[in-house]
Design an enzyme around this catalytic site. Sequence first.
Site, PDB file in Angstrom:
ATOM      1  N   GLU A  34      54.486  59.090  48.166  1.00 53.38           N
ATOM      2  CA  GLU A  34      54.805  57.790  47.565  1.00 53.38           C
ATOM      3  C   GLU A  34      55.859  57.989  46.475  1.00 53.38           C
ATOM      4  OE1 GLU A  34      55.439  54.267  46.215  1.00 53.38           O
ATOM      5  OE2 GLU A  34      54.173  54.492  47.986  1.00 53.38           O
ATOM      6  N   ILE A  41      53.959  47.906  46.912  1.00 52.01           N
ATOM      7  CA  ILE A  41      54.340  46.604  46.368  1.00 52.01           C
ATOM      8  C   ILE A  41      53.137  45.668  46.326  1.00 52.01           C
ATOM      9  CG2 ILE A  41      55.680  44.518  46.826  1.00 52.01           C
ATOM     10  CD1 ILE A  41      57.320  46.725  45.623  1.00 52.01           C
ATOM     11  N   ALA A 265      63.385  33.951  47.440  1.00 54.51           N
ATOM     12  CA  ALA A 265      62.241  34.335  48.280  1.00 54.51           C
ATOM     13  C   ALA A 265      62.526  33.915  49.717  1.00 54.51           C
ATOM     14  CB  ALA A 265      60.969  33.673  47.766  1.00 54.51           C
ATOM     15  N   HIS A 442      23.645  25.078  53.264  1.00 54.21           N
ATOM     16  CA  HIS A 442      23.925  23.849  52.512  1.00 54.21           C
ATOM     17  C   HIS A 442      23.473  24.017  51.069  1.00 54.21           C
ATOM     18  CE1 HIS A 442      24.289  19.574  51.642  1.00 54.21           C
ATOM     19  NE2 HIS A 442      23.071  19.621  51.083  1.00 54.21           N
TER      20      HIS A 442
END
Length: 463
Positions: A34, A41, A265, A442
Amino acid sequence: MANDYDIVVIGGGPAGYAGAIRAAQLGKRVLCVERDKLGGICLNWGCIPTKALLSNAHLVELIKQHGKRYGYNDNGQGEWDFGQMIGRSRTVAGQLNKGIEGLFRKYKVASKFGVAKVVAPGKVQIGGETVTCDSIVVATGGRPRPLPGIEFDGKTVITSKEAMSLPAQPKSMLIIGGGPIGLEFGYFYNAIGTKTTVVEMLDRIAPGEDEEVSAALRKSLEARGLVIHTSSKTSKIEKTATGVKAEVETPSGKTTIEAEVLLVAIGVTGNVEDLFAPGVKVEIEKGHIKVDRANGFVTAVPGIFAVGDVIGPPWLAHVAHHEAVCCVERIAGHSKRTVDYAIIPGCTYTEPGVASVGLTEKAARAAGHEIRIGRFPFQFNGRALAAGETEGFVKLIFGAKYGELLGAHLIGVQATELISELVMAMKLEATEEEIIHAMHPHPTFSEAVMEAAGQATGESVHI
């Protein structure tokens, strides 16, 4: 003479560290290389720290919009510390980074930090050292693609990495790209008071989602104050003394947008530069390594494999994880593991959140399916009412003939958690009847899934 390792994994992100650990579990001698921090990231600058920021944004919205209803009133005296928000997200990333180091020790995965280069099949150079191995798995990930004509500078024109570690909160932000990354940062900064504008070239935000969900998300985000331009593009961008000025072509004409910060982006390109020596003829196309996904992710060079974002879309951490595990299991002689690209969950962590799996309504019809659709709004769900989180719905698409689940599309505060049930349902080829008959506790948000299935057959009792 034996090689130094059985497998060398280049990259320590969601693909690399998962592949390295799984290979070690299978008895392989593994080295993971690495160049920055373990986790890549995703863990350090993406998936995890962004969700910490989004949790902050949700808390801000909850108190500002619903505080009085919950019995909270600060009489306008409350303040939010931007630096503390950023600091908390970095702390979360650091904790997980240490966790991977611990897992490497547990499974005896060797690790080295440095820039790796494949100099030949079975040979990897790391700085001044060369190690040998039987197989190489490239998992170097990707990085944000720049907008043509204006390069990243890390201050005014930024990537998602800088967006989560700005030294101060900007008063305004322009975001190019209406996919998950652009929308998540748009939601965060808008929620904490930054004037935020999103520009998307396609005709809707979240363009990969069902059209009904995309429309509902846009309506919700705009109601929160986010400015959104679709079917739009920037024709000119220039830096100014106070930030950037962009000329944007919209369906109603040109408009000029000024902002302190521009976040781009628009997609991802693979980290392939200087990765292979000239004699290593791995094929690279449009910034991504070409592999045979159906046969263990092998490249054009035997013994060299590649997985994750570096091989192209979908750029998702969970896809990268499964590709890496599948790859090393194939290397270890386990041929059964595959990656089912037809059942990939997608999540956008805005509020309301968006999650989906399988075919959209439009895609199902285009494929020739006769379908039944079940929808159930959270406004009729008891748990959602109790939480004050009633926005959104569950939409399920079933084949009309056999009742098989073809796709699931959710928008709501719990959407990204509920989608896992529907991924499992598709994996097990569940029908609408089986989803209805599976008892859901529930009160829970998950009852909306059961009720949506019941809506498709006329069996829902709460709408």
